[in-house]
Design a protein around this motif. Structure first.
Motif, short mmCIF file in Angstrom:
data_model
loop_
_atom_site.label_atom_id
_atom_site.label_comp_id
_atom_site.label_asym_id
_atom_site.label_seq_id
_atom_site.Cartn_x
_atom_site.Cartn_y
_atom_site.Cartn_z
N SER A 48 22.67 -49.28 59.50
CA SER A 48 22.59 -49.35 58.20
C SER A 48 21.20 -49.65 57.80
O SER A 48 20.34 -49.62 58.47
CB SER A 48 23.35 -50.97 58.01
N LEU A 49 20.87 -49.62 56.52
CA LEU A 49 19.79 -49.91 55.91
C LEU A 49 19.83 -51.21 54.84
O LEU A 49 20.83 -51.38 54.27
CB LEU A 49 19.29 -48.52 54.99
N THR A 50 18.64 -51.67 54.98
CA THR A 50 18.50 -53.01 54.03
C THR A 50 17.16 -53.58 53.90
O THR A 50 16.17 -52.92 54.60
CB THR A 50 19.35 -54.19 54.64
N LEU A 51 16.68 -54.09 52.67
CA LEU A 51 15.50 -54.74 52.75
C LEU A 51 15.66 -56.31 53.05
O LEU A 51 16.36 -56.79 52.61
CB LEU A 51 14.99 -54.58 51.04
N ASN A 52 14.38 -56.73 53.60
CA ASN A 52 14.36 -57.94 54.09
C ASN A 52 12.79 -58.32 54.23
O ASN A 52 12.12 -57.30 54.21
CB ASN A 52 15.27 -58.04 55.05
N GLU A 53 12.66 -59.40 54.60
CA GLU A 53 11.21 -59.94 55.00
C GLU A 53 10.87 -59.22 56.41
O GLU A 53 11.72 -59.15 57.26
CB GLU A 53 11.17 -61.43 55.20
N SER A 54 9.67 -58.75 56.29
CA SER A 54 9.06 -58.20 57.60
C SER A 54 7.92 -58.78 58.29
O SER A 54 7.39 -58.26 59.12
CB SER A 54 8.69 -56.56 57.01
N ALA A 55 7.55 -60.11 57.91
CA ALA A 55 6.26 -60.47 58.37
C ALA A 55 6.71 -61.34 59.33
O ALA A 55 5.92 -61.14 60.38
CB ALA A 55 5.88 -61.41 56.98
N ASP A 56 7.67 -62.05 59.43
CA ASP A 56 7.89 -62.92 60.72
C ASP A 56 9.14 -62.26 61.59
O ASP A 56 10.16 -62.12 60.89
CB ASP A 56 8.60 -64.17 60.08
N PRO A 57 8.77 -61.86 62.66
CA PRO A 57 9.84 -61.14 63.61
C PRO A 57 10.87 -62.27 63.78
O PRO A 57 12.10 -61.50 64.32
CB PRO A 57 9.21 -60.94 64.78
N ASP A 58 10.83 -63.51 63.56
CA ASP A 58 12.05 -64.36 63.69
C ASP A 58 13.08 -63.96 62.87
O ASP A 58 14.39 -64.23 63.08
CB ASP A 58 11.70 -65.86 63.80
N VAL A 59 12.86 -63.53 61.66
CA VAL A 59 13.87 -63.07 60.81
C VAL A 59 14.79 -62.08 61.22
O VAL A 59 15.88 -61.94 61.00
CB VAL A 59 13.13 -62.56 59.28
N ARG A 60 14.34 -60.90 61.64
CA ARG A 60 15.00 -59.80 62.34
C ARG A 60 15.87 -60.57 63.77
O ARG A 60 17.05 -60.13 63.70
CB ARG A 60 14.11 -58.69 62.94
#
Length: 144
Positions: A48-60
């Motif tokens: 899939s593709l999505t936009l999300n926060e990319s600064a903190d790897p914990d989000v991923r």
């Protein structure tokens, strides 16, 4: 101006991965576009593709943990298992997140928020390289 390219994303492990730089690198005419849109269509049904926060790897990490809890791989009612136990859950996840994304272009760049990035959701354990069609539409001078 119109431009369409196929971009091949490098293989990744299961999880969420920032692919903004690969997308931008695959769009050389982006720099010529003052105002416009880039439409991205992933040519797969298990990512899939999505936009999300990319600064903190914990989000991923947290997104992947949540998704694995939401769509576990061992649901007894899944019938589509010929391609592996991870395939049907991958299709469900891809449908939840979607395989298309449209991003505004401003001043020759993707108009992303400060912390935003384009993510590939790889929902297979070994999905391989992923292809997407990127269609750029816009104007060089900001006029119609």
């Amino acid at each position: 101006m119109w431009d369409q390219r196929e971009i091949v994303l490098s293989p990744r492990s299961r999880g969420f991965h920032r692919v903004t730089d690969e997308v931008v690198a695959g769009l050389p005419r982006l720099l010529d576009c003052r105002v416009g849109l880039v439409h991205l269509q992933l040519l797969h049904t298990s990512a899939s593709l999505t936009l999300n926060e990319s600064a903190d790897p914990d989000v991923r990490h947290d997104m992947d943990a949540f998704l694995r809890d939401l769509v576990p791989g061992d649901l007894p009612y899944f019938r589509h298992t010929l391609e592996g136990d991870d395939d049907m859950p991958a299709h469900v996840a891809a449908s939840l997140f979607g395989t298309q994304l449209t991003v505004a272009v401003r001043g020759g760049r993707l108009a992303l928020g400060t912390w935003q990035g384009i993510w590939l959701g790889e929902h297979r354990d070994h999905g391989g390289s992923r292809r997407l069609v990127a269609t750029l539409q816009g104007s060089r001078d900001g006029q119609e």
